[in-house]
Write a protein that holds these residues in place. Structure first.
Motif, PDB file in Angstrom:
ATOM      1  N   VAL A   2      -0.603 -20.270 -70.774  1.00 56.91           N
ATOM      2  CA  VAL A   2      -2.040 -19.644 -70.736  1.00 56.91           C
ATOM      3  C   VAL A   2      -3.127 -20.481 -71.362  1.00 56.91           C
ATOM      4  N   ALA A  55      -9.890 -13.336 -72.850  1.00 54.59           N
ATOM      5  CA  ALA A  55      -8.574 -13.573 -73.124  1.00 54.59           C
ATOM      6  C   ALA A  55      -7.986 -13.941 -71.407  1.00 54.59           C
ATOM      7  N   PRO A  56      -6.751 -14.902 -71.429  1.00 54.08           N
ATOM      8  CA  PRO A  56      -6.406 -15.487 -70.220  1.00 54.08           C
ATOM      9  C   PRO A  56      -5.908 -14.409 -69.043  1.00 54.08           C
ATOM     10  N   TRP A  65      -4.983 -10.645 -74.059  1.00 53.20           N
ATOM     11  CA  TRP A  65      -4.340 -11.724 -74.605  1.00 53.20           C
ATOM     12  C   TRP A  65      -2.857 -12.119 -74.367  1.00 53.20           C
ATOM     13  N   TYR A  66      -2.165 -10.882 -74.300  1.00 51.79           N
ATOM     14  CA  TYR A  66      -0.650 -11.109 -74.085  1.00 51.79           C
ATOM     15  C   TYR A  66      -0.462  -9.767 -73.254  1.00 51.79           C
ATOM     16  N   ASP A  81       1.754 -18.030 -77.473  1.00 53.98           N
ATOM     17  CA  ASP A  81       1.302 -18.633 -76.418  1.00 53.98           C
ATOM     18  C   ASP A  81      -0.283 -18.485 -76.327  1.00 53.98           C
ATOM     19  N   ALA A  82      -0.665 -17.318 -76.760  1.00 52.55           N
ATOM     20  CA  ALA A  82      -2.088 -17.002 -76.837  1.00 52.55           C
ATOM     21  C   ALA A  82      -2.696 -17.705 -77.826  1.00 52.55           C
ATOM     22  N   LEU A 111      -3.938 -11.204 -82.539  1.00 52.48           N
ATOM     23  CA  LEU A 111      -4.156 -12.616 -82.482  1.00 52.48           C
ATOM     24  C   LEU A 111      -4.715 -13.280 -83.576  1.00 52.48           C
TER      25      LEU A 111
END
Length: 237
Positions: A2, A55-56, A65-66, A81-82, A111
């Motif tokens: 990400v 967020a991805p 984010w996750y 990963d985030a 996060l």
């Protein structure tokens, strides 16, 4: 892998007015977006330049984010990963800012604490609003790495503001208890519970946050006298 899309970051100042100012990074909750928390920028100390990230991962009408899993206990690998994506974005800014701080709401708050675990000396402070610390999980080697990270955090004891409402139905009680205990053991934390506050941010909490920022940084506190509203924050993290 990400990534943070730099073209989607919302800033409180134009590019020519950012360099040399302390940076405050905003991390929204699940189902929300970069346009949510940026509304707080006028009511935070104006010496900061504020950057609100998207967020991805798509999630409903917003982003996360996750991935969601057990409430209050997501897959720590996905949270890592985030965190690594945010750190890579920060690296892209080089030395434009003398300090970096974090403000995360709900999933963004979890996060923020994971970012501290990755780089405890990198952040001037973290504000965790209605968030939680992610529990370690995995095989023995993974748990050993997580314990070593937490030991590194405890050695630094970063400044953390942890605010939550006493009628928040989104963050599970065990996650709240875990977070409070973790902060006592690893950080220089100010923890405040707001009576009658659900899963959101109150004016009183924002006032306390500004006072906290004034105490732990060289940035004076401000009087935030406008109504506070945070949208897109009704999903379970």
């Amino acid at each position: 892998m990400v990534q943070i899309d730099p073209s989607l970051v919302q800033w409180s100042a134009v590019e020519a007015e950012r360099d040399g100012r302390p940076l405050l990074v905003l991390l929204h909750g699940v189902g929300s977006h970069e346009g949510d928390l940026i509304a707080l920028a006028p009511y935070l100390p104006q010496q900061f330049v504020v950057a609100s990230l998207r967020a991805p991962l798509p999630h409903g009408d917003g982003f996360s984010w996750y991935p969601l899993s057990t409430p209050g206990a997501p897959d720590p690998g996905a949270v890592d990963d985030a965190a690594e994506a945010v750190l890579a974005w920060l690296d892209s800014l080089a030395t434009a800012h003398p300090s970096v701080s974090l403000l995360g709401f709900s999933q963004g708050g979890s996060l923020s604490l994971q970012l501290i675990r990755h780089a405890p000396e990198r952040f001037a402070f973290a504000a965790v609003l209605a968030g939680f610390v992610v529990p370690a999980a995995g095989d023995d080697a993974t748990l050993e790495r997580a314990a070593a990270r937490d030991d590194a955090v405890a050695a630094v004891r970063p400044s953390v503001f942890y605010g939550r409402g006493d009628v928040d139905q989104i963050i599970p009680a065990d996650a709240v208890e875990r977070t409070s205990a973790w902060l006592e053991a690893h950080a220089d934390a100010e923890q405040t519970v707001y009576p009658g506050l659900a899963h959101g941010i109150s004016q009183e909490e924002l006032d306390d946050l500004n006072a906290f920022i004034g105490r732990v940084t060289a940035v004076p506190a401000v009087d935030a006298d406008a109504p506070v509203s945070v949208a897109g924050a009704d999903s379970t993290d």
